[in-house]
Design a protein around this motif. Structure first.
Motif, PDB file in Angstrom:
ATOM      1  N   TYR A  18       0.832  -1.198   0.000  1.00 36.90           N
ATOM      2  CA  TYR A  18       0.000   0.000   0.000  1.00 36.90           C
ATOM      3  C   TYR A  18       0.860   1.239   0.000  1.00 36.90           C
ATOM      4  CZ  TYR A  18      -3.443  -3.406   1.304  1.00 36.90           C
ATOM      5  OH  TYR A  18      -4.234  -4.496   1.310  1.00 36.90           O
ATOM      6  N   GLY A  19       0.274   2.319  -0.385  1.00 37.87           N
ATOM      7  CA  GLY A  19       0.953   3.609  -0.358  1.00 37.87           C
ATOM      8  C   GLY A  19       0.984   4.155   1.053  1.00 37.87           C
ATOM      9  N   ARG A  54      -8.197  -5.467  -3.310  1.00 39.45           N
ATOM     10  CA  ARG A  54      -8.900  -6.025  -4.466  1.00 39.45           C
ATOM     11  C   ARG A  54      -9.806  -5.028  -5.165  1.00 39.45           C
ATOM     12  NH1 ARG A  54      -5.750 -10.071  -5.556  1.00 39.45           N
ATOM     13  NH2 ARG A  54      -5.978 -11.891  -4.249  1.00 39.45           N
ATOM     14  N   GLY A  55      -9.661  -3.757  -4.849  1.00 37.85           N
ATOM     15  CA  GLY A  55     -10.473  -2.738  -5.507  1.00 37.85           C
ATOM     16  C   GLY A  55     -11.297  -1.945  -4.513  1.00 37.85           C
ATOM     17  N   VAL A  56     -12.141  -1.078  -5.062  1.00 34.58           N
ATOM     18  CA  VAL A  56     -12.988  -0.221  -4.237  1.00 34.58           C
ATOM     19  C   VAL A  56     -14.443  -0.484  -4.600  1.00 34.58           C
ATOM     20  CG1 VAL A  56     -13.565   2.164  -3.657  1.00 34.58           C
ATOM     21  CG2 VAL A  56     -11.190   1.535  -4.107  1.00 34.58           C
ATOM     22  N   VAL A  57     -15.274  -0.692  -3.595  1.00 36.94           N
ATOM     23  CA  VAL A  57     -16.703  -0.894  -3.786  1.00 36.94           C
ATOM     24  C   VAL A  57     -17.425   0.098  -2.883  1.00 36.94           C
ATOM     25  CG1 VAL A  57     -18.631  -2.499  -3.521  1.00 36.94           C
ATOM     26  CG2 VAL A  57     -16.424  -3.345  -4.349  1.00 36.94           C
ATOM     27  N   ASP A  58     -18.307   0.884  -3.477  1.00 38.59           N
ATOM     28  CA  ASP A  58     -19.059   1.905  -2.735  1.00 38.59           C
ATOM     29  C   ASP A  58     -18.137   2.808  -1.917  1.00 38.59           C
ATOM     30  OD1 ASP A  58     -21.496   0.952  -3.716  1.00 38.59           O
ATOM     31  OD2 ASP A  58     -21.655  -0.527  -2.096  1.00 38.59           O
ATOM     32  N   GLY A  59     -16.995   3.156  -2.511  1.00 37.76           N
ATOM     33  CA  GLY A  59     -16.057   4.057  -1.852  1.00 37.76           C
ATOM     34  C   GLY A  59     -15.202   3.427  -0.778  1.00 37.76           C
ATOM     35  N   GLN A  60     -15.344   2.124  -0.565  1.00 44.72           N
ATOM     36  CA  GLN A  60     -14.574   1.439   0.475  1.00 44.72           C
ATOM     37  C   GLN A  60     -13.585   0.461  -0.140  1.00 44.72           C
ATOM     38  OE1 GLN A  60     -14.821   2.088   3.828  1.00 44.72           O
ATOM     39  NE2 GLN A  60     -16.132   3.738   3.093  1.00 44.72           N
ATOM     40  N   PRO A  61     -12.332   0.476   0.334  1.00 42.66           N
ATOM     41  CA  PRO A  61     -11.364  -0.492  -0.194  1.00 42.66           C
ATOM     42  C   PRO A  61     -11.768  -1.910   0.205  1.00 42.66           C
ATOM     43  CG  PRO A  61     -10.424   0.708   1.664  1.00 42.66           C
ATOM     44  CD  PRO A  61     -11.756   1.322   1.370  1.00 42.66           C
ATOM     45  N   VAL A  73      -6.432   4.214   9.383  1.00 39.43           N
ATOM     46  CA  VAL A  73      -7.035   3.387   8.335  1.00 39.43           C
ATOM     47  C   VAL A  73      -6.514   1.955   8.436  1.00 39.43           C
ATOM     48  CG1 VAL A  73      -7.212   3.052   5.835  1.00 39.43           C
ATOM     49  CG2 VAL A  73      -7.387   5.353   6.805  1.00 39.43           C
ATOM     50  N   VAL A  74      -5.213   1.831   8.633  1.00 41.06           N
ATOM     51  CA  VAL A  74      -4.584   0.518   8.766  1.00 41.06           C
ATOM     52  C   VAL A  74      -5.166  -0.222   9.968  1.00 41.06           C
ATOM     53  CG1 VAL A  74      -2.413  -0.651   9.293  1.00 41.06           C
ATOM     54  CG2 VAL A  74      -2.466   1.181   7.600  1.00 41.06           C
ATOM     55  N   GLU A  75      -5.261   0.461  11.080  1.00 36.95           N
ATOM     56  CA  GLU A  75      -5.765  -0.186  12.295  1.00 36.95           C
ATOM     57  C   GLU A  75      -7.219  -0.608  12.145  1.00 36.95           C
ATOM     58  OE1 GLU A  75      -4.699   2.256  15.658  1.00 36.95           O
ATOM     59  OE2 GLU A  75      -2.584   1.698  15.432  1.00 36.95           O
ATOM     60  N   SER A  76      -8.039   0.204  11.507  1.00 37.27           N
ATOM     61  CA  SER A  76      -9.444  -0.186  11.336  1.00 37.27           C
ATOM     62  C   SER A  76      -9.571  -1.396  10.406  1.00 37.27           C
ATOM     63  CB  SER A  76     -10.297   0.981  10.852  1.00 37.27           C
ATOM     64  OG  SER A  76      -9.973   1.322   9.540  1.00 37.27           O
ATOM     65  N   ALA A  77      -8.661  -1.538   9.446  1.00 33.19           N
ATOM     66  CA  ALA A  77      -8.689  -2.703   8.560  1.00 33.19           C
ATOM     67  C   ALA A  77      -8.222  -3.961   9.281  1.00 33.19           C
ATOM     68  CB  ALA A  77      -7.814  -2.460   7.332  1.00 33.19           C
TER      69      ALA A  77
END
Length: 120
Positions: free
Chosen positions: A13-14, A92-99, A20-24
């Protein structure tokens, strides 16, 4: 040398913010990890992961020169050799604005990028 390929295949990832990382990672199992560019150390990689000794909490590791260049290992070889890193969250992409992140065992997604020395 494989950094561009890792990036193109969603394995690296960039500049993802720590939050963001922690929430994932928080809802995942111990051994799950993300590799990203370090926010505070330009040119370095950071690995965020859920440790087996402290599930439910994200740990952050800054990959050092002694882990790779001084040890004559690639970033991939380093990741494959670390037992605390098992399942990589792959973009794997973005769906509804979410990675969309999918957990894949590190051998399955990183093995093709390992050096010959690591395979021997």
């Amino acid at each position: 040398r494989h950094v561009a390929m890792l990036w193109q295949h969603g394995l690296l990832y960039g500049y993802l913010r720590r939050e963001v990382v922690e929430s994932a990672l928080l809802p995942t199992q111990p051994g799950t990890f993300i590799v990203r560019f370090s926010e505070s150390n330009p040119g370095r990689f950071g690995v965020a992961y859920i440790a087996a000794d402290n599930p439910g909490r994200v740990k952050h590791y800054l990959v050092k020169d002694s882990d790779t260049a001084a040890a004559k290992k690639t970033l991939v070889d380093f990741l494959l050799a670390c037992p605390q890193f098992q399942v990589l969250l792959v973009f794997r992409g973005v769906v509804d604005g979410q990675p969309q992140l999918v957990g894949v065992h590190k051998r399955d997604c990183l093995g093709a990028y390992a050096s010959r020395a690591h395979d021997e």
